[in-house]
Design an enzyme around this catalytic site. Structure first.
Site, PDB file in Angstrom:
ATOM      1  N   ASP A 105       3.966 -22.851  94.623  1.00  0.00           N
ATOM      2  CA  ASP A 105       3.127 -23.714  93.785  1.00  0.00           C
ATOM      3  C   ASP A 105       1.925 -24.145  94.611  1.00  0.00           C
ATOM      4  OD1 ASP A 105       2.064 -25.373  91.952  1.00  0.00           O
ATOM      5  OD2 ASP A 105       3.734 -26.784  91.871  1.00  0.00           O
ATOM      6  N   ASP A 159      52.760 -78.654 106.890  1.00  0.00           N
ATOM      7  CA  ASP A 159      52.412 -77.818 108.031  1.00  0.00           C
ATOM      8  C   ASP A 159      51.450 -76.723 107.585  1.00  0.00           C
ATOM      9  OD1 ASP A 159      53.997 -76.093 106.606  1.00  0.00           O
ATOM     10  OD2 ASP A 159      55.694 -76.197 107.974  1.00  0.00           O
ATOM     11  N   ASP A 161      31.928  -7.567 118.377  1.00  0.00           N
ATOM     12  CA  ASP A 161      32.823  -8.670 118.002  1.00  0.00           C
ATOM     13  C   ASP A 161      33.649  -8.210 116.810  1.00  0.00           C
ATOM     14  OD1 ASP A 161      34.143 -10.988 117.534  1.00  0.00           O
ATOM     15  OD2 ASP A 161      32.397 -12.164 116.938  1.00  0.00           O
ATOM     16  N   ASP A 220      39.067 -10.435 121.072  1.00  0.00           N
ATOM     17  CA  ASP A 220      38.364  -9.595 120.109  1.00  0.00           C
ATOM     18  C   ASP A 220      36.911  -9.355 120.483  1.00  0.00           C
ATOM     19  OD1 ASP A 220      37.612 -12.189 119.776  1.00  0.00           O
ATOM     20  OD2 ASP A 220      37.685 -12.179 117.579  1.00  0.00           O
TER      21      ASP A 220
END
Length: 1734
Positions: A565, A1513, A808, A882
């Site tokens: 925009d 008390d 990996d 791994d």
């Protein structure tokens, strides 16, 4: 060709199917392996001639059978089926056996042998099966062969068995066409176990000494006939029924049916019991049966003759042909059944009965049968007994299915229902249940309805959202942000205001827009939907926008579509992007203006570089907007072409913007890495099976399913699922669905269950499921972890390999399968009605969170990649779980190796992550390191992570910092020394005090990280060099390798030495430092040659270590580690640079380590162990410690050869070593300034003085574990006393010598004197304490002016020669020394003033202590510990209670507990009128404020009026907001008394005691425990007991004694002449006026009496009593400063409540010298403070 020999065994094996068929006909089952074993190995050992290859000889088979069927432990029940089958094959040979069986001879018809009389010889006895003794009958002189009537001997056409005989029995075959009869002497007696086959095949047998008794049956001719038990029947009964111990009822019923139908004899009963019962069970049954024998009177008898006659244990001589014999047999069977029933009664176990519950699909009738069976089995009760019907009915109701049980409990008139009624009702409920099809249909229908409602709601929401979006988009004209209000007002364009009659369409007046003639009519066309109207820079309305250009960007890990925009000044985010800043701005639109907030600054990675940007957060904006601010930074270019608008960068490339979270900002510091594997890369297409993106979930094809072994004592653990939020559940739901679809999760039912914990991924709204497997890990066997250590993993990577590939593996653990037996261990709960799952799921693959998963996977991957390592020896393959690193020397080798590795991983079933792959690069990241050109670096991300951590505030935060920084310690020289101030704060129980030293260490570690150098990778082909330095107990070193002419660091090492090594001289500390760092360096060098360089000649020290400093264990350890010439070599002595730990170019000054050690071995240089020729004294010392009468006595002595100079007893328990040190120290003290030869026979004292004492002092008198050494104070005293003599020689001599030398005489005298002193002289601890403390000798005394003034007043004299004052013949100890001594003594004992004074008086101190008593009192009073613990002795005078001036105006209230609480009444609420003493008491069930308010309003107010004052008390019922609010509304002044001061409420407390005592007496007198019933009598007594003024409360209140009725006087006429009511009231008023006024005056006089106030004043320091003390907690707290006082209470700083004066005591504070002076000024509101004393 040879011929095979056919044997009976091989023949049966060849026709094994026929053998099994024959065995089946005999109702038995045989196995081939056991058939061969018995035939070839077992039966040949019976000694009956059985060959190993088998035989079909019937005689041999029968002999083997008799052995198999032998009773007792010599039998072989397991071989019964096999010998029976052999016998069947021999009797009825099949066609393949007939050629091997000799034909049978037809027996000649002979007459059967008739029964003969019994033998007169006694029958033979057997332990288990006694022989039956035949009845004695006259033997006929001549046996009758033929019958008298001339009839046939046997009806050959009859199917009945032959008649029963006494000695012999004739047998007939199955067809009845032949008969055989032989004498008993020809064939041995058959075994006790018989079968129906014997009736056909066994030759008849008879024993001349025994008679055979068989089961009897009545034949067709009225004679008793024998039908023996079949072996198959016995075998089936044994195997098809539970054991007697398991189910005695079932086996008892079986035996009962056998006894009824077969009518067995005594022998067959024994045979039946021996087959079906174990030995122990049989003995128990026989014992119970003998107990059931009844005598003539019908009661159980214990007479042996009657018991043996009815139930004999040996074979009886019963004649079963007579009625008497059969009666005996019937009685025996009855007793046997009784024994079975009694022995089968198990102990009552109602828990087993309660465990029987109705199954989901079980009918009530079947459930009732199981329940009754449980009653019979586990209880002695008969469920069919009408008396037990109620218990069975209740169990049936409670243990039925939940739906049936609930409905049965609601039945009307349940008590009158019988068990049959309950079963019929339960059957009716059960039959009305839904069928599985109906339930499934109902669930499906409800699911469809729910899905329809959800779909309708979503459609409605979507429609509403579309309408709202279109409405907002159509109204939005511009997005203008301005920071100033005038700019906003100047830029606005307001719509012209219309008049009341003006048309909005044509602007003419006179009509409205709906009636405008110019407005077009007709059907309304479709309204164009514009998603956004933009404005130009001046704010004017533009033309119709082109097709909207959009860009999809990644914000916080989530794709967000931005609308480009150009009319928006700032970029906008609609969803919450994270933390927002305090800055805000106005956004002006068509519908008005609104303020929105900005996001915090974000690092944004644009195509032009890294910038800092902040977005505007507008939640109600329809789309995220990419405004002109970011478009400008992007240098974006918008091209309008035929296909639409395109947004590109300055070079024409597509734009991508990444917004990061705050916790991920450190990644922006990283350098740009090589591009990852893109989806279009050839690596993906060439190896699709190796990547997780293309190959799917992996599965290791070569690995077998894993079995998880449990610990031996492990039991299943079941932990319920924690509550989970809806957001978290929806977040992990896609992951669970994906794993279910892939088969990694499967439904299950398991006794194991562990919770699932959804963890939110940082910066996103996504969740990942994490399972809490801690409890499972505790119960699984531990395995040794073989995962490589990242610390030394890279040591196997040579620097020559500089091309790297890092892979990996994705979802690595899921590649390994779990065995089905181990899958239930990892079950967890999961409910998803949409998927139809409600129960447990478990893993079929190795789960994450399991403690052994890394080790199991690492080992599996190592095994799978072993072939790859062998096939590619030039490549280096490192694996950490791994994470895989492949290194090569060239790019080509790296590419080829990577291709081979990817192909191998794909074939093995492993999948690598393409997003994280780093393929064939010269710079990669692996395990947190940056590998480049044969070196490893700390990544910038790792540095920024440590640098970004805030200053630790807790020990846990400090441990986290040290753990993160400790990962980088290889790059930090001297890390251990830097972090030394931080480690003590991490210990448990240590106060976390962060000071300047800790802050300095914290900053130094951060600074060292910023300057961390690059470390070379260890090259195992080159030798290593270790440069070591030591400073203040810290070992520091650098491990290097030669790289050309330079030394390249491999690792920086540092470690703290243990306390023992830290106390050595510098040369020995260097040895310890080298040993410590050599061990750490070995993890990196992997045992390669190591050259050690240090600024000390360490090799000479190690080869010839000083034995005075090193123990044998340490010496051996250092020599074994450092003198390994194959691996460790010592270089020349070099001087090191403290900063780099590398050698300096200039040579340092050399030194001789051995010479330095020789100089520092002792404390006194002239100390020797040879006698001094011109010594002034030659003394002998000895210490003795021994046991006498169970108590250890000790003494010490100093002597010459002939006399005792000093001898003293030591405290009980003193060790011999301590006594020796004390004796030697005393000798040195007495020889001050003289030449001394002192002999001691203690090696401990001798070594301490010559060698070890200095070593102990250097290392702080600590052991290797960091603890204090024994006899610390004595060693310090000895080290100080060594310098007192002018010359000194300490000589060691042998103890207990018998010679006549001077050395022997002196040693014997010293030993004798020490023992005598220990026995005769009592130990004097006070003198010992003073003598052992060298600072308190007169040589150390220093007198002040105050001391001298006091000494002159006392008349003391000064000793010029010795330098101290003398009074009363004793040296005078100065005031300061007295204070220090008494303060130390008090801190050791914490005795009071009187106790310490008595102790010092009894001790007869050799010194006169100046101001002793005054100092002693001050020390005892100022001790904080004693003040917190000791009880207070102060007594406060009695106060005066305020009373009311008339009855009912002042009440005291209290709750008291009365036990036992009958009918729920446990408390008594007592009201006492302080004026009259009138008491009202109400029993209550609770002690609450609601009860107090209720009684006050309903009882006290209507009868006595509204009270003015209430006292109580501080109980919760009185201090609660309810009670206080009621009092405030009624205008009652509620006074709360001091806490834990019952005297403040003395009147009501005393009344509580009176009422309780009275109730106790009344309950004892009345014999009842209902105190509520007796309470009115107790109140009557309390109200009519005279008070202190001689009046009862009743008399004070009513003016007269209570009316008493004389029930013994029948004349009641006097009561009729009572005055009128008005006169009575007037008299009462007069009496009250005359009584109440004097009483009120008396109370007022009490208030005027003077009360002795407490001694505390404002500003005093006091200790406050702790009313509720815990274990080992002081009873006083404080001290506090007094702020306000009353005559009986005071208020202190820090406690809000008033405190009674009895609960405090004065706090003695040490005098503080005033440093400020206070002066008054003329202004009463001002004071003047002046520094300095007045």
């Amino acid at each position: 060709m040879g011929q095979t020999v056919t044997t009976p065994l091989s023949l049966t094996l060849e026709h094994w199917e026929d053998v099994q068929r024959i065995a089946s006909n005999q109702s038995v089952d045989v196995k081939k392996r056991r058939w061969v074993t018995f035939c070839s190995a077992e039966w040949p050992t019976f000694g009956v001639g059985w060959p190993q290859d088998g035989t079909f000889n019937l005689d041999i088979i029968l002999q083997v059978k008799s052995k198999v069927f032998s009773p007792g432990p010599h039998g072989h029940p397991d071989q019964v089926p096999y010998i029976v089958t052999w016998e069947a094959i021999a009797y009825e040979p099949p066609p393949w056996v007939k050629p091997f069986v000799s034909p049978k001879l037809s027996p000649s018809p002979t007459a059967p042998i008739l029964p003969s009389g019994p033998s007169t010889q006694p029958p033979p006895r057997s332990a288990l099966y006694p022989a039956l003794t035949p009845s004695i009958k006259p033997r006929p002189s001549k046996p009758q062969v033929l019958s008298d009537n001339g009839g046939p001997l046997i009806d050959l056409l009859s199917e009945d068995p032959p008649p029963y005989g006494g000695q012999g029995l004739s047998s007939s075959d199955g067809d009845g066409d032949r008969e055989e009869a032989t004498s008993t002497s020809e064939i041995p007696a058959p075994s006790p176990i018989v079968s129906r086959l014997r009736g056909k095949r066994d030759p008849p047998a008879a024993d001349s000494t025994t008679s055979r008794a068989f089961p009897l049956r009545l034949g067709g001719n009225g004679q008793l006939q024998y039908w023996p038990f079949s072996s198959s029947d016995l075998y089936n009964w044994k195997n098809n029924n539970p054991s007697f111990s398991e189910d005695p009822g079932k086996l008892t019923a079986l035996i009962e049916s056998v006894l009824t139908t077969h009518q067995p004899t005594w022998d067959d009963c024994q045979q039946l019991l021996g087959t079906l019962l174990t030995g122990e069970e049989k003995q128990r049954v026989l014992l119970e049966a003998r107990k059931a024998v009844r005598g003539n009177d019908g009661r159980p008898t214990q007479l042996p003759n009657e018991v043996d006659a009815a139930f004999p244990l040996e074979r009886p001589d019963w004649d079963y042909t007579t009625q008497r014999g059969r009666n005996h047999l019937v009685l025996y069977r009855q007793l046997l059944l009784a024994g079975l029933q009694n022995a089968g009664r198990s102990p009552t176990n109602l828990a087993k009965v309660k465990g029987i519950t109705q199954g989901p699909n079980e009918s009530p009738s079947a459930f009732l049968e199981r329940l009754k069976e449980a009653y019979r089995r586990y209880t002695p009760y008969d469920p069919e007994d009408p008396g037990q019907e109620t218990n069975v009915s209740m169990s049936f109701i409670w243990q039925s299915a939940p739906d049936i049980g609930r409905k049965l409990e609601r039945l009307e008139d349940l008590k009158s229902k019988t068990l049959g009624d309950l079963v019929r009702e339960a059957e009716r409920i059960f039959n009305k249940r839904e069928t599985p099809e109906e339930r499934e249909e109902r669930v499906r229908r409800e699911t469809e309805e729910k899905e329809e409602r959800r779909r309708a709601e979503e459609e409605q929401k979507e429609k509403e959202r579309d309408r709202r979006r279109h409405r907002e988009m159509s109204k939005l004209l511009a997005t203008v942000v301005s920071g100033q209000r005038q700019d906003r007002q100047g830029g606005e364009r307001r719509r012209p205001q219309l008049d009341k009659d003006q048309c909005a369409y044509c602007k003419e007046k006179g009509h409205w827009a709906k009636d405008c003639p110019k407005k077009p009519r007709g059907p309304r066309g479709p309204r164009p939907q514009t998603s956004l109207l933009t404005l130009d820079d001046q704010g004017g309305q533009g033309q119709e926008p082109p097709p909207e250009p959009r860009i999809t960007l990644t914000v916080g890990g989530q794709p967000v579509t931005f609308l480009v925009d150009t009319g928006a000044q700032h970029s906008v985010l609609t969803q919450n992007p994270g933390p927002l800043s305090d800055r805000s701005a106005w956004v002006q639109g068509a519908t008005g203006g609104k303020r929105y907030r900005w996001t915090t600054d974000r690092k944004v990675h644009l195509a032009t570089g890294k910038v800092t940007h902040s977005f505007l957060h507008v939640p109600d904006c329809p789309y995220p907007l990419l405004g002109r601010d970011l478009l400008t930074k992007l240098k974006a270019q918008i091209h309008f072409e035929g296909s639409g608008a395109q947004v590109v960068g300055p070079k024409g490339q597509p734009l991508q913007v990444l917004t990061l979270n705050l916790e991920d900002e450190y990644r922006l510091y990283e350098t740009s890495a090589e591009p990852e594997v893109s989806p279009g890369s050839t690596w993906l297409s060439d190896f699709p099976q190796a990547w997780a993106e293309t190959g799917g979930m992996g599965l290791a094809v070569r690995q077998a399913p894993l079995i998880i072994p449990l610990k031996a004592t492990s039991t299943p653990v079941s932990i319920k699922q924690y509550p989970m939020s809806q957001e978290a559940k929806l977040g992990i739901k896609p992951h669970i669905q994906r794993l279910l679809d892939q088969g990694i999760l499967v439904p299950c039912q398991s006794p194991w269950n562990t919770p699932l914990l959804p963890v939110k991924k940082p910066g996103t709204n996504d969740y990942r499921p994490v399972q809490d497997l801690r409890e499972v890990n505790k119960r699984v066997e531990d395995i040794h972890p073989t995962v490589p250590n990242p610390y030394n993993l890279l040591s196997g990577l040579p620097p020559s390999h500089r091309w790297y590939t890092v892979l990996d593996l994705k979802d690595a653990f899921f590649c390994l399968r779990l065995h089905p037996t181990s899958q239930p261990l990892f079950a967890f709960e999961w409910r998803d009605p949409g998927m139809g799952i409600s129960g447990q799921l478990t893993w079929t693959r190795l789960p994450q969170g399991f403690k052994n998963s890394p080790t199991l996977f690492d080992e599996a991957l190592h095994r799978d990649l072993a072939d790859f390592r062998i096939q590619h020896p030039d490549l280096i393959l490192l694996q950490y779980v791994d994470d895989i690193l492949l290194a090569a020397t060239s790019e080509l080798d790296c590419q080829q190796g990577t291709r081979a590795l990817l192909l191998t991983l794909g074939n093995l079933g492993y999948r690598a992550s393409a997003k994280k792959a780093q393929l064939c690069q010269k710079q990669v990241k692996y395990l947190g390191y940056l590998l480049k050109e044969g070196q490893r670096w700390l990544t910038e991300a790792r540095k920024e992570t440590v640098m970004g951590q805030p200053t630790p505030k807790t020990p846990r935060q400090l441990r986290e910092f040290l753990g993160t920084a400790g990962f980088c310690r290889l790059w930090i020289p001297g890390f251990a020394e830097m972090a030394a101030p931080l480690y003590p704060l991490t210990k448990t129980g240590t106060l976390f005090n962060w000071g300047p030293d800790q802050q300095k260490a914290y900053q130094e570690i951060k600074q060292a990280l910023l300057t961390a150098p690059a470390l070379g990778l260890p090259d195992l082909t080159k030798p290593f060099e270790l440069f070591v330095d030591e400073k203040q107990g810290y070992a520091k070193g650098v491990l290097t390798q030669k790289l050309g002419p330079w030394r390249r660091p491999v690792a920086y090492l540092s470690k703290k030495l243990d306390p023992v090594a830290a106390g050595w001289p510098p040369c020995l500390r260097m040895v310890a430092a080298i040993a410590v760092l050599r061990k750490d360096a070995g993890k990196l060098t992997m045992g390669q040659p190591l050259v050690i360089l240090a600024p000390h000649a360490v090799e000479a020290l190690v080869k010839q270590p000083p034995d005075r400093w090193l123990s044998n264990a340490r010496m051996t350890h250092y020599q074994a580690m450092l003198l390994d010439t194959d691996r460790v070599q010592f270089g020349p002595v070099v001087a090191l640079n403290p900063a780099t730990l590398l050698p300096l170019p200039e040579e340092g000054a050399p030194h001789d380590c051995l010479e330095i050690l020789a100089e520092t071995h002792g404390t006194r240089p002239d100390l020797t162990d040879q006698p001094i020729p011109d010594a002034d004294h030659t003394w002998y010392t000895d210490g003795s410690s021994f046991l006498q009468e169970g108590q250890r006595k000790a003494g010490a002595a100093v002597t010459t050869e002939t006399e005792v100079i000093w001898a003293r007893a030591l405290p009980a328990g003193t060790s011999a070593q301590r006594a020796e040190l004390i004796a030697l120290t005393q000798a040195l003290k007495m020889a001050e300034g003289k030449r001394l030869n002192v002999y001691t026979d203690s090696r401990y004292a001798f070594a301490t003085a010559h060698i070890h004492g200095e070593i102990y002092r250097r290392r702080g008198l600590l052991t290797s574990e960091g603890r204090e050494i024994k006899n610390k104070s004595e060693i310090l005293a000895l080290l100080k006393a060594l310098f007192l003599p002018k010359r000194l020689s300490i000589i060691h001599c042998l103890g207990h010598q018998k010679g006549d030398s001077a050395e022997a005489r002196g040693n014997r005298l010293a030993d004798q004197a020490a023992r005598e002193a220990a026995i005769k002289t009592p130990p004097d601890t006070s003198t010992l304490l003073i003598e052992d403390s060298t600072p308190y000798t007169p040589a150390y005394f220093h007198y002040t002016e105050t001391d001298l003034k006091k000494l002159r007043e006392l008349g003391a004299t000064y000793n010029q020669s010795k330098g101290y004052w003398v009074f009363q013949g004793k040296p005078v100890m100065p005031d300061q020394f007295v204070f220090e001594l008494l303060d130390s003594l008090h801190r050791l004992t914490h005795l009071g003033y009187q106790k310490m004074k008595a102790l010092l008086d009894r001790g007869e101190s050799p010194y006169y202590m100046l101001n002793r008593d005054k100092t002693l009192q001050y020390v005892a009073d100022s001790c904080t510990v004693c003040a917190q613990v000791n009880a207070s002795k102060a007594k406060i005078g009695a106060g005066v209670r305020v009373r009311g001036h008339r009855p009912g105006s002042h009440w005291e209230i209290d709750f008291t507990e009365v036990k036992p609480g009958l009918y729920g009444y446990k408390y008594l609420l007592v009201f006492v009128d302080t004026f009259s003493g009138w008491v009202e008491a109400f029993p209550t069930k609770r002690e609450t404020a609601r009860v107090v308010s209720k009684k006050l309003l309903e009882e006290i107010f209507p009868r006595f009026g509204m009270p003015q004052v209430l006292g109580s008390d501080n109980g919760p019922a009185f201090t609660s907001q309810v009670s206080q609010s009621v009092a405030d509304l009624l205008g009652i002044d509620w006074k709360l008394h001091c806490a834990y001061r019952p005297q403040s409420s003395g009147q009501v407390e005393r009344m509580n005691r009176t009422i309780k005592e009275t109730l106790t007496k009344l309950t004892l007198a009345a014999g009842t425990r209902d105190w509520v019933l007796l309470l009115p009598l107790a109140l009557y007594r309390a109200r009519n007991t005279p008070g202190p003024h001689g009046l009862t409360p009743y008399e004070i209140l009513y003016g007269a004694p209570p009316p008493l009725v004389n029930f013994h006087d029948p004349d009641m006429s006097e009561l009729t002449n009572s005055p009128s009511l008005q006169a009575h009231l007037q008299a009462l008023q007069t009496v009250q006026r005359e009584i109440w006024k004097p009483l009120a005056e008396a109370y007022r006089d009490q208030l005027d009496q003077p009360v002795i106030p407490h001694p505390f004043r404002i500003g005093d320091s006091v200790w406050v009593r702790r009313h509720q003390t815990k274990n080992l907690e002081p009873r006083w707290k404080g001290p506090y400063t007094v702020l306000l006082t009353t005559p009986t209470a005071l208020k202190v700083d820090g406690i809000s409540a008033w405190i009674h004066a009895a609960h405090v005591k004065a706090a003695t504070t040490p005098p503080i010298k005033p440093s400020w002076r206070v002066q008054r000024s003329q202004n009463p509101l001002k004071i003047r403070l002046t520094r300095g004393a007045p």
